[in-house]
Write a protein that holds these residues in place. Structure first.
Motif, PDB file in Angstrom:
ATOM      1  N   LEU A 307       0.838  -1.512   0.223  1.00 29.28           N
ATOM      2  CA  LEU A 307       0.071   0.142   0.164  1.00 29.28           C
ATOM      3  C   LEU A 307       1.101   1.322   0.217  1.00 29.28           C
ATOM      4  O   LEU A 307       0.482   2.157  -0.392  1.00 29.28           O
ATOM      5  CB  LEU A 307      -1.072   0.191   1.245  1.00 29.28           C
ATOM      6  N   ASN A 308       1.548   1.086   0.952  1.00 30.03           N
ATOM      7  CA  ASN A 308       3.054   2.279   0.875  1.00 30.03           C
ATOM      8  C   ASN A 308       3.345   3.001  -0.824  1.00 30.03           C
ATOM      9  O   ASN A 308       3.621   3.918  -0.722  1.00 30.03           O
ATOM     10  CB  ASN A 308       4.057   1.943   1.572  1.00 30.03           C
ATOM     11  N   GLU A 309       3.651   1.720  -0.784  1.00 27.03           N
ATOM     12  CA  GLU A 309       4.906   2.159  -2.183  1.00 27.03           C
ATOM     13  C   GLU A 309       3.633   2.523  -3.251  1.00 27.03           C
ATOM     14  O   GLU A 309       4.071   3.492  -4.431  1.00 27.03           O
ATOM     15  CB  GLU A 309       4.821   0.296  -3.284  1.00 27.03           C
ATOM     16  N   GLU A 381      -1.709  -1.602 -10.056  1.00 26.03           N
ATOM     17  CA  GLU A 381      -0.802  -1.205  -9.255  1.00 26.03           C
ATOM     18  C   GLU A 381       0.318  -1.859  -8.078  1.00 26.03           C
ATOM     19  O   GLU A 381       1.302  -1.507  -8.011  1.00 26.03           O
ATOM     20  CB  GLU A 381      -1.614   0.343  -8.935  1.00 26.03           C
ATOM     21  N   ILE A 382      -0.670  -2.939  -7.607  1.00 25.61           N
ATOM     22  CA  ILE A 382      -0.706  -3.787  -7.089  1.00 25.61           C
ATOM     23  C   ILE A 382       0.774  -4.673  -7.752  1.00 25.61           C
ATOM     24  O   ILE A 382       1.638  -5.093  -7.010  1.00 25.61           O
ATOM     25  CB  ILE A 382      -1.002  -4.523  -6.089  1.00 25.61           C
ATOM     26  N   THR A 383       0.598  -5.271  -9.037  1.00 23.15           N
ATOM     27  CA  THR A 383       2.156  -5.950  -9.243  1.00 23.15           C
ATOM     28  C   THR A 383       3.601  -4.799  -9.038  1.00 23.15           C
ATOM     29  O   THR A 383       4.688  -5.452  -9.555  1.00 23.15           O
ATOM     30  CB  THR A 383       1.661  -6.122 -10.868  1.00 23.15           C
ATOM     31  N   ARG A 384       2.920  -3.887  -9.591  1.00 22.94           N
ATOM     32  CA  ARG A 384       3.897  -2.983 -10.253  1.00 22.94           C
ATOM     33  C   ARG A 384       4.524  -2.560  -8.918  1.00 22.94           C
ATOM     34  O   ARG A 384       5.918  -2.466  -8.926  1.00 22.94           O
ATOM     35  CB  ARG A 384       3.662  -1.234 -10.785  1.00 22.94           C
ATOM     36  N   ASP A 434      -6.716  -7.245  -0.019  1.00 21.57           N
ATOM     37  CA  ASP A 434      -5.507  -7.413   1.115  1.00 21.57           C
ATOM     38  C   ASP A 434      -5.043  -5.790   2.050  1.00 21.57           C
ATOM     39  O   ASP A 434      -5.277  -4.816   2.205  1.00 21.57           O
ATOM     40  CB  ASP A 434      -4.448  -7.814   1.150  1.00 21.57           C
ATOM     41  N   THR A 435      -4.914  -4.743   0.008  1.00 27.59           N
ATOM     42  CA  THR A 435      -4.249  -3.789   0.907  1.00 27.59           C
ATOM     43  C   THR A 435      -6.238  -2.716   0.902  1.00 27.59           C
ATOM     44  O   THR A 435      -5.447  -1.772   1.118  1.00 27.59           O
ATOM     45  CB  THR A 435      -3.627  -2.830  -0.376  1.00 27.59           C
ATOM     46  N   ALA A 436      -6.723  -3.082  -0.391  1.00 28.36           N
ATOM     47  CA  ALA A 436      -8.156  -2.388   0.162  1.00 28.36           C
ATOM     48  C   ALA A 436      -8.315  -2.687   2.198  1.00 28.36           C
ATOM     49  O   ALA A 436      -8.682  -1.486   3.100  1.00 28.36           O
ATOM     50  CB  ALA A 436      -9.172  -2.898  -0.544  1.00 28.36           C
TER      51      ALA A 436
END
Length: 718
Positions: A307-309, A381-384, A434-436
């Motif tokens: 998430l921070n990334e 976004e999560i993959t990157r 998870d990020t949500a």
């Protein structure tokens, strides 16, 4: 595994990830490239040995170069400081090395290490102390003994301690120079609470209270082998390293049994809107956030890292794309949910922007924080983000020395030795769900504290747009004055009458009320012989003052010429390699205060409401008897020494600035009274002293009273 082999393994891993397969080489766009999964990897593990006295020894061999390094981690930290001894930990940490050992004076220790191209460093942070040495293999055994002496038998040399005090004083004096430093300091207080161990700041008063005995006591309490981890890396076998450490450190006795408990942050920070006014800058430093609830050992840690990334980890992150790329509000911006291995930390966002876009930037930051909750990171976004995080492993563990440093950290905080491998697996498993979830759980816009440091004028919207504003006091508390206070009951009518009479006598001696009160501007050329930490220097000065708030000083120094201009609330410094710069607010205030304290302009205020002068006994300036007169006006206090026979001012004691920039009691003595223009009689020689030591000798070469002033004498004409 050597440094070369670890680096080669990672290089191979990078190439394997970056070189496309033959099929992938035929794609039309970069988005169509397919990369293979990261291969399995393993890192070298140190050999762990525990000596009978409890010292933990970790060793990794690396025979590439004939070098050996040793590092130590000791269980202590500034978070354990009592409130009245803030600074004792960091001062102890620096002086263990800088202050020499029982066997070697500081200078001797410096020469010893320089002669062997070796180094030893020490320091103490929030929750640990560290020490390190680096040496050629041939000198290892000898220098290891000196390293042991630094850890076990520091000298804490008084002269070096005084040098460190002056350095810290200088830092305190400049702590309001940089708006970002102010923002960081004040934001910590909002997050952790004013006066808590996490937000305490060393002050002049606490620095003055620290003694060499305090450093000795801190060292004796915390530096013991059973509280220490020692790591050895380099061109040495494990058995040789353990044997050498045992020989040197094996006689170090265990310390007393003590349970060291570091404090926990408070569970909730202070919400609201806060400002710290700093008028000598043209931008706003912004901090927004709240205390979070995450530790680095929590299961959610991996999802939060992703998430921070997405939020601010790269040039394509949401904050960077919106704040810098799309809106051009700031050059840099950051934001993250913080955490540490043993305690929680705040969620925070930070940036700096020009004053005219302050409110827009705040709205944008808060908007992005809300958006990452309402519009969670996408699969793309999560993959990157995952790729960016996992690829950073290459740089974090490229050498065996880096790997050993990581293992020391895991040992110190009680983490499993395979924590890094677990970290990689945890990152790979993170899903959009998870990020949500963690975005909703760890980012709470309704709890935000908004802090702005900068000028109040020129903002696009008032800060009250975001709520009731509290202005923070960022003034630097002055150290206790060494000047004697007026005894209780000493201000009698007779003492006040005598004080007023002496002020009247002083005015008459200076040329009379008409001549004194007619001075509206004053120009003085002087030669200044100054004593500085770098040695004695001579300056040429031309100063023009027009009270209450206009000043121009031209200085010619051995380093070049410079001009300081003050007009009201603005001030600039011109000259030098940096050209024109704003004059720091503290320096502007102090210079104007010195003008108001100068004898002519001080006695001009004798009829001002609130002006008091009280006779407070007798004294001497050199061999001249004087009467002490305490003067208070506009909240400022000065102590005058007036010769009752001649009415001449012989001394003035006031709070000024010492060589480090810290407040200090400055005693100025006056001599060589002569006739001057405008019917005045003034001293043409004065000497300023700090702590009984002469700091400046000033010889006046020319005086002008009420000179003609150019429109831009104190800055650009308005």
């Amino acid at each position: 595994m050597s440094r070369v082999s670890v680096g080669l393994a990672w290089s191979t891993l990078v190439l394997a990830c970056l070189v496309p397969t033959p099929a992938a080489a035929q794609v039309a766009t970069v988005d169509q490239l397919k990369y293979p999964a990261l291969p399995a990897f393993s890192l070298p593990k140190p050999t762990r040995t525990v000596l009978p006295n409890g010292l933990v020894v970790l060793v990794i061999e690396d025979h590439e170069l004939p070098l050996i390094s040793v590092s130590a981690r000791i269980r202590t930290g500034s978070l354990l400081e009592p409130a009245d001894k803030v600074g004792v930990a960091s001062l102890t940490g620096s002086q263990m090395r800088a202050g020499g050992t029982q066997a070697l004076t500081p200078d001797a220790l410096d020469r010893y290490l320089e002669g062997r191209a070796a180094s030893i460093e020490t320091g103490i942070g929030d929750d640990s102390a560290s020490a390190g040495m680096s040496v050629l293999k041939q000198d290892f055994a000898e220098v290891l003994q000196v390293f042991s002496d630094v850890l076990r038998q520091p000298r804490f040399d008084p002269a070096r301690l005084e040098v460190a005090r002056r350095s810290i004083e200088s830092g305190i004096a400049r702590q309001n120079d940089d708006p970002n430093s102010i923002a960081g300091r004040e934001f910590r207080e909002l997050m952790y609470g004013d006066g808590t161990p996490f937000a305490r700041q060393i002050t002049y008063a606490t620095l003055q209270s620290l003694t060499r005995d305090d450093l000795v006591a801190w060292h004796a309490k915390y530096f013991h082998p059973d509280q220490t981890i020692l790591a050895v890396h380099g061109d040495i076998t494990t058995s040789e390293a353990v044997a050498a450490v045992t020989k040197v450190f094996g006689t170090w006795p265990r310390g007393p049994k003590q349970a060291l408990t570091f404090p926990d942050p408070r569970p909730q920070s202070t919400p609201g809107v806060f400002e710290a006014v700093k008028t000598d800058v043209a931008q706003s430093s912004i901090r927004i956030g709240h205390m979070s609830t995450l530790k680095s050992t929590d299961p959610d840690y991996y999802a939060v890292q992703v998430l921070n990334e997405v939020l601010s980890g790269s040039f394509t992150s949401r904050l960077f794309s919106t704040v810098r790329t799309n809106k051009g509000l700031a050059y840099s911006v950051g934001g993250a949910v913080g955490s540490s291995y043993t305690r929680v930390a705040p969620f925070s966002m930070s940036t700096s922007t020009k004053t005219a876009t302050t409110a827009e930037t705040i709205e944008t930051l808060i908007g992005e924080a809300r958006r990452i909750i309402s519009e969670p990171p996408t699969a793309e976004e999560i993959t990157r983000a995952k790729q960016s995080i996992l690829n950073s492993f290459i740089f974090n563990s490229a050498t065996t020395e880096q790997v050993l440093g990581q293992q020391v950290t895991y040992e110190y905080y009680g983490l499993p030795t395979d924590w890094l491998e677990r970290y990689r697996a945890g990152i790979e498993k993170v899903t959009p769900a998870d990020t949500a979830r963690v975005a909703r759980q760890y980012i709470k816009p309704e709890q935000f504290a908004i802090l702005v440091v900068g000028p109040t004028e020129g903002r696009d919207k008032p800060l009250s747009t975001f709520g009731a504003v509290k202005t923070l006091d960022i003034s630097i508390p002055e150290p206790p004055s060494a000047a004697p206070a007026t005894p209780a009951g000493a201000v009698t009518p007779a003492a006040a009458e005598a004080g007023r009479a002496l002020i009247g006598q002083l005015v008459a001696t200076m040329g009379g009320a008409a001549a004194v009160d007619a001075v509206k501007a004053y120009r003085e050329e002087t030669t200044v012989a100054a004593t500085t930490p770098q040695g004695d220097i001579e300056l040429q000065s031309v100063m023009v003052v027009a009270p209450p708030d206009r000043l121009r000083q031209e200085l010619v120094t051995p380093m070049g010429a410079m001009t300081m201009l003050i007009s009201g609330a603005s001030g600039t410094v011109q000259g030098g390699p940096q050209g024109s710069m704003p004059l720091p607010e503290a320096q502007r205030t102090q210079m104007l205060k010195q003008v108001q304290r100068s004898p002519i302009f001080l006695v001009q205020r004798r009829s001002q409401p609130g002006f008091t002068a009280v006779a407070a006994g007798d004294g001497k300036v050199g061999e001249t008897p004087v009467t002490i007169v305490r003067v208070e006006v506009d909240g400022d206090t000065v102590t005058l020494g007036i010769d009752p026979k001649t009415g001449q001012l012989r001394s003035l004691l006031a709070r000024g600035t010492g060589p480090t920039g810290a407040p200090a009691d400055v005693l100025t003595e006056y001599d060589d009274y002569r006739a001057a223009p405008g019917g005045l009689t003034v001293p043409y020689a004065r000497r300023s002293m700090l702590g009984g030591t002469t700091a400046q000798k000033v010889t006046v070469t020319r005086i002008e009273v009420n000179p003609t002033l150019a429109a831009d004498a104190f800055g650009p004409a308005k």
